[in-house]
Write an enzyme that holds these catalytic residues in place. Structure first.
Site, mmCIF file in Angstrom:
data_model
loop_
_atom_site.group_PDB
_atom_site.id
_atom_site.type_symbol
_atom_site.label_atom_id
_atom_site.label_comp_id
_atom_site.label_asym_id
_atom_site.label_seq_id
_atom_site.Cartn_x
_atom_site.Cartn_y
_atom_site.Cartn_z
ATOM 1 N N SER A 215 39.059 124.001 61.077
ATOM 2 C CA SER A 215 38.535 122.811 61.731
ATOM 3 C C SER A 215 39.519 122.276 62.758
ATOM 4 C CB SER A 215 38.265 121.756 60.665
ATOM 5 O OG SER A 215 37.349 120.806 61.126
ATOM 6 N N GLY A 247 34.167 124.140 63.713
ATOM 7 C CA GLY A 247 35.604 124.053 63.926
ATOM 8 C C GLY A 247 36.050 123.643 65.304
ATOM 9 N N CYS A 357 47.418 98.918 48.830
ATOM 10 C CA CYS A 357 48.720 98.775 48.174
ATOM 11 C C CYS A 357 49.470 100.105 48.149
ATOM 12 C CB CYS A 357 48.528 98.233 46.770
ATOM 13 S SG CYS A 357 47.642 96.684 46.773
#
Ligand SMILES: *Cc1c(COP(=O)(O)O)cnc(C)c1O
Length: 429
Positions: A215, A247, A357
């Site tokens: 890709s 891709g 976080c």
């Protein structure tokens, strides 16, 4: 110090007014942010349609949109309206595509670990093609197809031993891969032989082979080399179809360039024919990113600006790795701009981070912003249409953003914002 955002990273219909404000599809981005809130995915519908049409023109019948890049009911419908088939690789992608009304014969089922239930569903619905990925799957098909009373068209996914010039995690053509049947080890020959036997027994119809080298590939040379290898592998088999995968890359940041869909198709076809492939073989492809990535921008609101003297400045927005995990997963780069001042110089180096976080919760590691950036500004990242919304999570119980398609001056909400109650929908006590 960076100059203004390069305009080619904005969607096709983007316009910048005399006041510097950016609109897409005739809709002002700041108005959209006010109307729908942030974070928000804004897709240029005209660009989505144009890229699908380019793909159909370049590859012809059977070209499939790889839905994992971005899937919702509206996208499945749009791609189908524009003549695309759809790749699905799980029962979930199948479910959404069917809910969108996509005719099953326009679906191609992929996946390296299709369950019995997924295969059974695909067979009884009559999906157009199944791309077979393992010997276990061949055994499952042998058992399930006669029971369901279906004779599926299948392709064998082969791993041709090509190292695409892209990130390791999205390379799929090398020998050491969980996908497909490796040519170098003789497994590809064995798979084709077993599928031929099932074909002769009337259990499946073996129509071709399939390969996907990876890709976000930028160089035509990679596709050319892959096509040459594929031609040599496919020609002796004498099968009527060949799928060369997807891709094709897109530019994400200043200085990047990618080939057009048309030149990708031409280079590939020319190399296949030069490699001896019978021109009567139906050659097709399955782009994902190239159809949707550049069509979208994500809008965020800046919540805090934290200058660390002598270190760097952190600009935190109201989303993050939950709506765009690509920077964390692949170290991907993005640009950013202020839709109120689209063409402004961007002299100030900052790091744009999310609200999760984790120190790793980075959206743009090396961003440049105008010197008047302030808390409350809407900040946009372009080229977020692929593998953002589709990879989104609710990490930290952050709700997933809505998706708006814009065209002709009208926004169309196609996926609403996840609500706090949605976060509780699966809790049963
Ligand atoms: C992911 C994938 C694609 C699409 O890849 P893009 O890089 O988005 O074009 C096509 N085919 C297969 C088998 C895939 O897994």
């Amino acid at each position: 110090m960076a100059g203004p955002l390069p305009r080619h990273l904005l969607p096709d219909t983007a316009e910048v007014g005399a006041d510097g404000r950016c609109s897409i599809g005739g809709c002002d981005l700041l108005d959209l942010a006010a109307l729908f809130g942030t974070p928000l995915f804004v897709y240029d519908e005209a660009q989505l349609r144009a890229r699908c049409r380019e793909a159909v023109a370049a590859w012809g019948d059977g070209v499939a949109y790889a839905t994992k890049a971005f899937l919702c009911v509206a996208m499945a419908r749009l791609a189908t309206e524009e003549g695309m088939h759809l790749d699905v690789s799980t029962g979930g992608e199948l479910h959404v595509s069917l809910a969108a009304g996509v005719p099953p014969d326009r679906l191609v089922l992929h996946g390296n670990n299709k369950s019995e239930a997924e295969l059974r569903a695909a067979l009884s619905l009559g999906v157009g093609r199944i791309v077979v990925d393992s010997f276990d799957e061949i055994e499952r098909l042998e058992r399930i197809a006669p029971a369901v009373g279906a004779r599926p068209r299948v392709l064998a996914r082969i791993t041709p031993g090509i190292e695409a010039h892209t990130h390791e995690f999205v390379r799929t053509g090398q020998d050491d891969s969980k996908f497909g049947f490796t040519v170098a080890t003789g497994l590809a020959d064995e798979a084709v032989e077993r599928l031929r036997r099932l074909d002769r027994a009337g259990i499946v119809e073996l129509v071709g082979i399939h390969a996907h080298i990876g890709s976000n590939v930028f160089t035509l040379r990679s596709f050319e080399e892959a096509a040459r290898v594929l031609a040599a592998l496919a020609s002796p088999l004498g099968l009527p179809e060949l799928v060369v995968g997807g891709g094709l890359g897109v530019p994400y940041v200043q200085g990047e360039e990618a080939p057009s869909i048309a030149s990708w198709a031409k280079v590939t076809r020319d190399a296949l024919v030069a490699g001896g492939l019978d021109p009567a073989v139906r050659v097709t492809a399955e782009p994902g990113r190239a159809l949707v990535a550049g069509a979208a921008v994500t809008l965020y609101t800046v919540g805090t600006i934290k200058p660390l003297p002598g270190i760097r400045t952190y600009v935190a927005v109201d989303g993050g790795m939950s709506d765009n995990p690509r920077p964390v997963l692949y170290g991907s780069g993005y640009e950013s701009f202020l839709p109120r001042s689209t063409d402004a110089e961007r002299p100030v180096a900052v790091r744009v981070v999310g609200k999760h976080c984790e120190s790793g919760d980075v959206l743009v590691a090396s961003a440049f912003v105008p010197d008047d950036l302030a808390v409350g500004d809407v900040l946009a990242t372009p080229v977020t249409g692929a593998y953002g919304h589709s990879m989104a999570s609710t990490y930290n119980k952050v709700t997933r953003p809505p998706v708006v398609f814009v065209a002709g001056g009208t926004p169309r909400l196609v996926v609403r914002r996840e609500t706090l109650d949605d976060l509780l929908a699966q809790d049963v006590c």
